[in-house]
Design a protein around this motif. Structure first.
Motif, PDB file in Angstrom:
ATOM      1  N   LEU A 139       0.826  -1.205   0.000  1.00  0.00           N
ATOM      2  CA  LEU A 139       0.000   0.000   0.000  1.00  0.00           C
ATOM      3  C   LEU A 139       0.862   1.258   0.000  1.00  0.00           C
ATOM      4  O   LEU A 139       2.073   1.197   0.240  1.00  0.00           O
ATOM      5  CB  LEU A 139      -0.916   0.001   1.232  1.00  0.00           C
ATOM      6  CG  LEU A 139      -1.899  -1.171   1.343  1.00  0.00           C
ATOM      7  CD1 LEU A 139      -2.598  -1.150   2.688  1.00  0.00           C
ATOM      8  CD2 LEU A 139      -2.915  -1.133   0.208  1.00  0.00           C
ATOM      9  N   TRP A 140       0.216   2.394  -0.239  1.00  0.00           N
ATOM     10  CA  TRP A 140       0.903   3.670  -0.236  1.00  0.00           C
ATOM     11  C   TRP A 140       1.186   4.077   1.213  1.00  0.00           C
ATOM     12  O   TRP A 140       0.247   4.307   1.995  1.00  0.00           O
ATOM     13  CB  TRP A 140       0.030   4.711  -0.923  1.00  0.00           C
ATOM     14  CG  TRP A 140      -0.368   4.288  -2.311  1.00  0.00           C
ATOM     15  CD1 TRP A 140       0.294   4.563  -3.460  1.00  0.00           C
ATOM     16  CD2 TRP A 140      -1.522   3.523  -2.678  1.00  0.00           C
ATOM     17  NE1 TRP A 140      -0.361   4.015  -4.534  1.00  0.00           N
ATOM     18  CE2 TRP A 140      -1.485   3.368  -4.088  1.00  0.00           C
ATOM     19  CE3 TRP A 140      -2.587   2.937  -1.972  1.00  0.00           C
ATOM     20  CZ2 TRP A 140      -2.454   2.668  -4.793  1.00  0.00           C
ATOM     21  CZ3 TRP A 140      -3.557   2.230  -2.663  1.00  0.00           C
ATOM     22  CH2 TRP A 140      -3.489   2.111  -4.054  1.00  0.00           C
ATOM     23  N   THR A 158      -3.693   6.998   4.758  1.00  0.00           N
ATOM     24  CA  THR A 158      -4.359   6.264   5.820  1.00  0.00           C
ATOM     25  C   THR A 158      -5.030   5.030   5.233  1.00  0.00           C
ATOM     26  O   THR A 158      -5.196   4.913   4.004  1.00  0.00           O
ATOM     27  CB  THR A 158      -5.420   7.126   6.506  1.00  0.00           C
ATOM     28  OG1 THR A 158      -6.476   7.398   5.558  1.00  0.00           O
ATOM     29  CG2 THR A 158      -4.837   8.426   7.037  1.00  0.00           C
ATOM     30  N   GLY A 159      -5.423   4.132   6.111  1.00  0.00           N
ATOM     31  CA  GLY A 159      -6.116   2.946   5.629  1.00  0.00           C
ATOM     32  C   GLY A 159      -7.383   3.288   4.884  1.00  0.00           C
ATOM     33  O   GLY A 159      -7.692   2.697   3.839  1.00  0.00           O
ATOM     34  N   ARG A 161      -1.993   5.492   9.323  1.00  0.00           N
ATOM     35  CA  ARG A 161      -1.282   5.403   8.050  1.00  0.00           C
ATOM     36  C   ARG A 161      -0.906   3.951   7.784  1.00  0.00           C
ATOM     37  O   ARG A 161      -0.578   3.195   8.695  1.00  0.00           O
ATOM     38  CB  ARG A 161      -0.041   6.300   8.057  1.00  0.00           C
ATOM     39  CG  ARG A 161      -0.387   7.782   8.152  1.00  0.00           C
ATOM     40  CD  ARG A 161       0.822   8.647   7.863  1.00  0.00           C
ATOM     41  NE  ARG A 161       0.497  10.066   8.040  1.00  0.00           N
ATOM     42  CZ  ARG A 161      -0.067  10.817   7.116  1.00  0.00           C
ATOM     43  NH1 ARG A 161      -0.377  10.287   5.937  1.00  0.00           N
ATOM     44  NH2 ARG A 161      -0.337  12.096   7.348  1.00  0.00           N
ATOM     45  N   THR A 162      -0.933   3.601   6.518  1.00  0.00           N
ATOM     46  CA  THR A 162      -0.700   2.195   6.174  1.00  0.00           C
ATOM     47  C   THR A 162       0.720   1.747   6.498  1.00  0.00           C
ATOM     48  O   THR A 162       0.960   0.558   6.677  1.00  0.00           O
ATOM     49  CB  THR A 162      -0.984   1.954   4.682  1.00  0.00           C
ATOM     50  OG1 THR A 162      -0.086   2.721   3.884  1.00  0.00           O
ATOM     51  CG2 THR A 162      -2.416   2.328   4.338  1.00  0.00           C
ATOM     52  N   LYS A 197       0.987  -6.792   8.602  1.00  0.00           N
ATOM     53  CA  LYS A 197       0.638  -7.501   7.361  1.00  0.00           C
ATOM     54  C   LYS A 197      -0.848  -7.831   7.342  1.00  0.00           C
ATOM     55  O   LYS A 197      -1.516  -7.674   6.310  1.00  0.00           O
ATOM     56  CB  LYS A 197       1.455  -8.789   7.240  1.00  0.00           C
ATOM     57  CG  LYS A 197       1.100  -9.642   6.024  1.00  0.00           C
ATOM     58  CD  LYS A 197       1.972 -10.877   5.938  1.00  0.00           C
ATOM     59  CE  LYS A 197       1.543 -11.795   4.806  1.00  0.00           C
ATOM     60  NZ  LYS A 197       1.517 -11.171   3.487  1.00  0.00           N
ATOM     61  N   GLY A 198      -1.377  -8.260   8.469  1.00  0.00           N
ATOM     62  CA  GLY A 198      -2.788  -8.601   8.529  1.00  0.00           C
ATOM     63  C   GLY A 198      -3.681  -7.412   8.231  1.00  0.00           C
ATOM     64  O   GLY A 198      -4.697  -7.540   7.537  1.00  0.00           O
ATOM     65  N   ASN A 199      -3.330  -6.226   8.759  1.00  0.00           N
ATOM     66  CA  ASN A 199      -4.138  -5.035   8.498  1.00  0.00           C
ATOM     67  C   ASN A 199      -4.044  -4.597   7.041  1.00  0.00           C
ATOM     68  O   ASN A 199      -5.015  -4.078   6.477  1.00  0.00           O
ATOM     69  CB  ASN A 199      -3.719  -3.899   9.427  1.00  0.00           C
ATOM     70  CG  ASN A 199      -4.313  -4.050  10.818  1.00  0.00           C
ATOM     71  OD1 ASN A 199      -5.389  -4.624  10.987  1.00  0.00           O
ATOM     72  ND2 ASN A 199      -3.614  -3.551  11.821  1.00  0.00           N
TER      73      ASN A 199
END
Length: 318
Positions: A92-93, A97-98, A131-132, A137-139
């Motif tokens: 992800l970037w 944020t998620g 933030r990602t 890893k799970g999130n």
């Protein structure tokens, strides 16, 4: 499964060669509308290569590949509007944020159902304000799953989708997949978690060395294997000598263990009943057992419409 039998994925004789290695060596696969289809094989069997070809990221060398009746290589743009893909390792970037990442992925998927988006964030227990780069890893997997499920795709391609999820979140994932199928989504599920596939899949295809070696429902695949029978009887049963029988006399009763072909299970049960059943357990093979059987190298327990493997090296392609 929906009552219509439209074929969503149709693969016949698929071949992909990398140098001297045949990653796919005549693979066959059909996935029907509204089903969850388990796609199984160890690393190097050809699963990831097949998925890349279905996504239009790679061109087949030989064979016929159709997705919704169209060529995924020529018609990738149009087909991607109807599908969502969740890989096993999501990148992800880091500055987003998620929630922002979910929305960005959603735009690429043609938009999200906002109510479904919020429901999935809550059920997967994801904090969308973080933030990602701070996600586990799970999130990161949750972000991809939420975006895919909230896009209401016609086809959901899942490649190790629960990698990094804890058992509670795996249960949530299974519930969400069932809900998606109930609304008409078709699912191709590639996973090393056999219990997950066994719980979800209507049909299963097992591949080895780039070929399909077993395909069908679990019930169909089990017809080609044996069921483990464990019983305690009052008298010694007669007529089980050819069932790999083991009998031990314990406290005046007879403990019986045998591996019974599916076609003879009723007959064997009758023999045990005649001997006076005290306790009886019949354990059919699990998906783990069926998978190991497909990889025994014999090919004798393959299911309907199967092709035994050739033993060719599949290279490093997954």
């Amino acid at each position: 499964m929906r009552p219509d039998s439209e074929t969503v994925i149709q693969i016949e004789g698929l071949v992909k060669i990398f140098g001297k290695a045949r990653a796919l060596d005549g693979l066959d696969l059909d996935v029907r509308s509204g089903e969850v289809h388990g796609f199984l094989g160890p690393n190097g069997a050809g699963k990831s290569t097949t998925i890349r070809i279905l996504l239009g990221l790679m061109r087949a060398d030989e064979g016929r590949v159709q997705l919704f009746g169209r060529d995924p290589w020529r018609d990738a743009v149009e087909l991607h509007a109807r599908l969502a893909y969740v890989p096993g390792d999501v990148t992800l970037w880091p500055r987003l944020t998620g929630g922002q990442a979910i929305d960005l992925l959603g735009r690429a998927l043609g938009g999200l159902e906002q109510g479904r988006r919020e429901d999935l964030i809550e059920r997967f227990r994801l904090d969308p304000t973080k933030r990602t780069r701070d996600y586990s890893k799970g999130n990161r997997q949750k972000v991809s799953l939420i975006a895919a499920l909230a896009s209401d795709p016609d086809l959901l391609i899942l490649d190790e989708p629960t990698s990094g999820l804890d058992p509670l979140m795996e249960q949530v994932f299974q519930e969400c997949v069932r809900e998606a199928v109930d609304t008409g989504t078709t699912v191709l599920l590639s996973s090393h978690i056999m219990g997950e596939v066994e719980a979800l899949a209507d049909r299963v295809s097992i591949i080895r060395d780039g070929q399909t070696v077993s395909s069908g429902t679990l019930a169909e695949l089990r017809r080609h294997t044996t069921t483990e029978v464990h019983a305690v009887t009052d008298t010694r049963p007669e007529g089980l000598e050819d069932e790999g029988l083991r009998i031990a006399e314990v406290d005046g009763r007879y403990e019986v263990r045998a591996h019974v072909a599916a076609t003879r299970l009723g007959e064997v049960t009758g023999i045990l009943h005649a001997a006076g059943i005290h306790t009886f357990t019949a354990t059919p093979p699990s998906l783990d057992d069926l998978f190991l059987d497909a990889y025994s190298g014999t090919g004798t327990h393959s299911g309907p419409g199967t092709n035994p493997g050739t033993g060719n090296d599949a290279g490093t392609a997954g």
